[in-house]
Design a protein around this motif. Sequence first.
Motif, PDB file in Angstrom:
ATOM      1  N   ARG A  69      86.441   2.753 -36.383  1.00  0.00           N
ATOM      2  CA  ARG A  69      87.522   3.706 -36.675  1.00  0.00           C
ATOM      3  C   ARG A  69      87.804   3.740 -38.171  1.00  0.00           C
ATOM      4  NH1 ARG A  69      92.910   3.047 -37.568  1.00  0.00           N
ATOM      5  NH2 ARG A  69      92.891   0.843 -37.008  1.00  0.00           N
ATOM      6  N   ILE A  70      88.020   4.960 -38.670  1.00  0.00           N
ATOM      7  CA  ILE A  70      88.593   5.192 -39.994  1.00  0.00           C
ATOM      8  C   ILE A  70      89.802   6.082 -39.770  1.00  0.00           C
ATOM      9  CG2 ILE A  70      88.339   6.296 -42.248  1.00  0.00           C
ATOM     10  CD1 ILE A  70      85.407   5.621 -42.228  1.00  0.00           C
ATOM     11  N   ASP A  71      90.949   5.620 -40.272  1.00  0.00           N
ATOM     12  CA  ASP A  71      92.215   6.319 -40.036  1.00  0.00           C
ATOM     13  C   ASP A  71      92.399   6.525 -38.540  1.00  0.00           C
ATOM     14  OD1 ASP A  71      92.884   6.378 -42.781  1.00  0.00           O
ATOM     15  OD2 ASP A  71      91.660   8.177 -43.072  1.00  0.00           O
ATOM     16  N   LYS A  72      92.419   7.786 -38.079  1.00  0.00           N
ATOM     17  CA  LYS A  72      92.637   8.037 -36.659  1.00  0.00           C
ATOM     18  C   LYS A  72      91.418   8.671 -36.000  1.00  0.00           C
ATOM     19  CE  LYS A  72      97.594   8.422 -37.190  1.00  0.00           C
ATOM     20  NZ  LYS A  72      98.796   9.213 -37.004  1.00  0.00           N
ATOM     21  N   LYS A  73      90.233   8.446 -36.570  1.00  0.00           N
ATOM     22  CA  LYS A  73      89.000   9.001 -36.013  1.00  0.00           C
ATOM     23  C   LYS A  73      88.043   7.878 -35.632  1.00  0.00           C
ATOM     24  CE  LYS A  73      89.968  13.320 -36.218  1.00  0.00           C
ATOM     25  NZ  LYS A  73      90.152  14.076 -34.993  1.00  0.00           N
ATOM     26  N   TYR A  74      87.446   8.032 -34.439  1.00  0.00           N
ATOM     27  CA  TYR A  74      86.543   7.032 -33.867  1.00  0.00           C
ATOM     28  C   TYR A  74      85.131   7.588 -33.744  1.00  0.00           C
ATOM     29  CZ  TYR A  74      90.662   4.392 -32.302  1.00  0.00           C
ATOM     30  OH  TYR A  74      91.826   3.670 -32.235  1.00  0.00           O
ATOM     31  N   GLY A  75      84.162   6.686 -33.909  1.00  0.00           N
ATOM     32  CA  GLY A  75      82.757   6.995 -33.689  1.00  0.00           C
ATOM     33  C   GLY A  75      82.057   5.721 -33.245  1.00  0.00           C
ATOM     34  N   TYR A  76      80.726   5.710 -33.308  1.00  0.00           N
ATOM     35  CA  TYR A  76      79.957   4.564 -32.810  1.00  0.00           C
ATOM     36  C   TYR A  76      78.832   4.200 -33.775  1.00  0.00           C
ATOM     37  CZ  TYR A  76      82.422   5.254 -28.419  1.00  0.00           C
ATOM     38  OH  TYR A  76      83.401   5.389 -27.455  1.00  0.00           O
ATOM     39  N   VAL A  77      78.546   2.898 -33.841  1.00  0.00           N
ATOM     40  CA  VAL A  77      77.482   2.349 -34.672  1.00  0.00           C
ATOM     41  C   VAL A  77      76.531   1.551 -33.781  1.00  0.00           C
ATOM     42  CG1 VAL A  77      78.820   0.262 -35.229  1.00  0.00           C
ATOM     43  CG2 VAL A  77      77.007   0.987 -36.768  1.00  0.00           C
ATOM     44  N   ASP A  78      75.222   1.567 -34.133  1.00  0.00           N
ATOM     45  CA  ASP A  78      74.259   0.762 -33.364  1.00  0.00           C
ATOM     46  C   ASP A  78      74.052  -0.597 -34.021  1.00  0.00           C
ATOM     47  OD1 ASP A  78      72.462   1.106 -35.492  1.00  0.00           O
ATOM     48  OD2 ASP A  78      71.217   2.548 -34.423  1.00  0.00           O
ATOM     49  N   ARG A  79      73.230  -1.433 -33.409  1.00  0.00           N
ATOM     50  CA  ARG A  79      72.998  -2.805 -33.890  1.00  0.00           C
ATOM     51  C   ARG A  79      72.217  -2.880 -35.196  1.00  0.00           C
ATOM     52  NH1 ARG A  79      74.532  -6.953 -30.916  1.00  0.00           N
ATOM     53  NH2 ARG A  79      74.977  -6.677 -28.720  1.00  0.00           N
ATOM     54  N   VAL A  80      71.690  -1.766 -35.636  1.00  0.00           N
ATOM     55  CA  VAL A  80      70.979  -1.740 -36.909  1.00  0.00           C
ATOM     56  C   VAL A  80      71.934  -1.391 -38.048  1.00  0.00           C
ATOM     57  CG1 VAL A  80      69.022  -0.679 -38.125  1.00  0.00           C
ATOM     58  CG2 VAL A  80      68.870  -1.109 -35.691  1.00  0.00           C
ATOM     59  N   ASN A 118      73.441   1.837 -38.069  1.00  0.00           N
ATOM     60  CA  ASN A 118      73.441   3.297 -38.186  1.00  0.00           C
ATOM     61  C   ASN A 118      74.606   3.880 -37.409  1.00  0.00           C
ATOM     62  OD1 ASN A 118      70.919   3.335 -39.598  1.00  0.00           O
ATOM     63  ND2 ASN A 118      69.887   3.070 -37.642  1.00  0.00           N
ATOM     64  N   ILE A 119      75.293   4.833 -38.002  1.00  0.00           N
ATOM     65  CA  ILE A 119      76.304   5.585 -37.264  1.00  0.00           C
ATOM     66  C   ILE A 119      75.535   6.511 -36.326  1.00  0.00           C
ATOM     67  CG2 ILE A 119      78.225   7.229 -37.398  1.00  0.00           C
ATOM     68  CD1 ILE A 119      78.853   4.464 -38.587  1.00  0.00           C
ATOM     69  N   VAL A 120      75.643   6.261 -35.021  1.00  0.00           N
ATOM     70  CA  VAL A 120      74.875   7.030 -34.041  1.00  0.00           C
ATOM     71  C   VAL A 120      75.708   8.119 -33.383  1.00  0.00           C
ATOM     72  CG1 VAL A 120      73.148   5.248 -33.600  1.00  0.00           C
ATOM     73  CG2 VAL A 120      75.259   5.237 -32.287  1.00  0.00           C
ATOM     74  N   ILE A 121      77.013   7.980 -33.422  1.00  0.00           N
ATOM     75  CA  ILE A 121      77.912   9.018 -32.920  1.00  0.00           C
ATOM     76  C   ILE A 121      79.003   9.169 -33.982  1.00  0.00           C
ATOM     77  CG2 ILE A 121      79.511   9.703 -31.087  1.00  0.00           C
ATOM     78  CD1 ILE A 121      77.816   7.913 -29.181  1.00  0.00           C
ATOM     79  N   PRO A 122      79.091  10.357 -34.596  1.00  0.00           N
ATOM     80  CA  PRO A 122      80.025  10.549 -35.709  1.00  0.00           C
ATOM     81  C   PRO A 122      81.484  10.289 -35.312  1.00  0.00           C
ATOM     82  CG  PRO A 122      78.573  12.450 -35.438  1.00  0.00           C
ATOM     83  CD  PRO A 122      78.337  11.543 -34.267  1.00  0.00           C
ATOM     84  N   LEU A 123      82.292  10.025 -36.308  1.00  0.00           N
ATOM     85  CA  LEU A 123      83.718   9.746 -36.110  1.00  0.00           C
ATOM     86  C   LEU A 123      84.449  11.071 -35.873  1.00  0.00           C
ATOM     87  CD1 LEU A 123      82.517   7.340 -37.967  1.00  0.00           C
ATOM     88  CD2 LEU A 123      84.912   6.768 -38.200  1.00  0.00           C
ATOM     89  N   LEU A 124      84.465  11.499 -34.618  1.00  0.00           N
ATOM     90  CA  LEU A 124      85.045  12.786 -34.223  1.00  0.00           C
ATOM     91  C   LEU A 124      86.243  12.651 -33.296  1.00  0.00           C
ATOM     92  CD1 LEU A 124      81.702  14.560 -33.171  1.00  0.00           C
ATOM     93  CD2 LEU A 124      82.929  14.836 -35.329  1.00  0.00           C
ATOM     94  N   TYR A 125      86.405  11.474 -32.709  1.00  0.00           N
ATOM     95  CA  TYR A 125      87.312  11.322 -31.582  1.00  0.00           C
ATOM     96  C   TYR A 125      88.654  10.708 -31.995  1.00  0.00           C
ATOM     97  CZ  TYR A 125      82.968  12.312 -29.254  1.00  0.00           C
ATOM     98  OH  TYR A 125      81.805  12.914 -28.870  1.00  0.00           O
ATOM     99  N   ASN A 126      89.709  11.069 -31.236  1.00  0.00           N
ATOM    100  CA  ASN A 126      91.050  10.537 -31.481  1.00  0.00           C
ATOM    101  C   ASN A 126      91.215   9.128 -30.927  1.00  0.00           C
ATOM    102  OD1 ASN A 126      91.395  13.699 -30.817  1.00  0.00           O
ATOM    103  ND2 ASN A 126      92.606  13.073 -32.576  1.00  0.00           N
ATOM    104  N   ASN A 127      90.338   8.761 -29.999  1.00  0.00           N
ATOM    105  CA  ASN A 127      90.327   7.406 -29.446  1.00  0.00           C
ATOM    106  C   ASN A 127      88.956   7.203 -28.802  1.00  0.00           C
ATOM    107  OD1 ASN A 127      91.064   4.851 -28.654  1.00  0.00           O
ATOM    108  ND2 ASN A 127      92.977   5.475 -27.698  1.00  0.00           N
ATOM    109  N   ALA A 128      88.578   5.955 -28.608  1.00  0.00           N
ATOM    110  CA  ALA A 128      87.275   5.661 -28.011  1.00  0.00           C
ATOM    111  C   ALA A 128      87.341   4.314 -27.312  1.00  0.00           C
ATOM    112  CB  ALA A 128      86.183   5.642 -29.085  1.00  0.00           C
TER     113      ALA A 128
END
Length: 179
Positions: free
Chosen positions: A93-104, A106-116
């Motif tokens: 999370r950065i501020d109020k946006k959530y995304g996902y990172v892999d074990r390497v 890499n940001i694999v799902i951009p920070l688009l979501y209000n919660n995750a």
Amino acid sequence: MPVISKVLFTIYAFLCLIAIQLIYNYLNIQEQKKVSVNEKAIMDSLQKAQNIDTLYKFEKNGKYGLINQNNKVKLEPIYDEINDFKEGIAWLRIDKKYGYVDRVGNIVIPLLYNNASSFSDSLAGVTLGSKLGFINHNGDIIIQPKYEDAWAFENGISKVKENGKWYYINKNGKCIKDC
């Protein structure tokens, strides 16, 4: 028994013991070779596994990033929060946006979501606006955000709340119980 027979019998018995010892040593060496081959296979697997970065969360100036076992920064410390890895992916999370990172790293799902939430049963709950839906590891929306609340999927089933009512859905978003 004549003396020569006793000597020959003793020599014969001694040679038999030597033969047994040689056979035992040979079999033991063959077994050690098998173990060595298995140990080599295990060591090769461990080496391959070590080539996959194990990432660790670290904090710098109140922000979080990821480093590998050699202290090499894999994700800069710009995140307010980084969760534990589940199914090879962690939310961040950065501020109020959530995304996902892999074990390497890499940001694999951009920070688009209000919660995750963490992945469970190959899906993760995400919130867009005030509604919750589910995405897969690629970030594809599998179940459209329309729920007020939801539990993580387990064995292909999630409990969700829509219009104040709780019921159960499958991974296609179809109601299967308490509809």
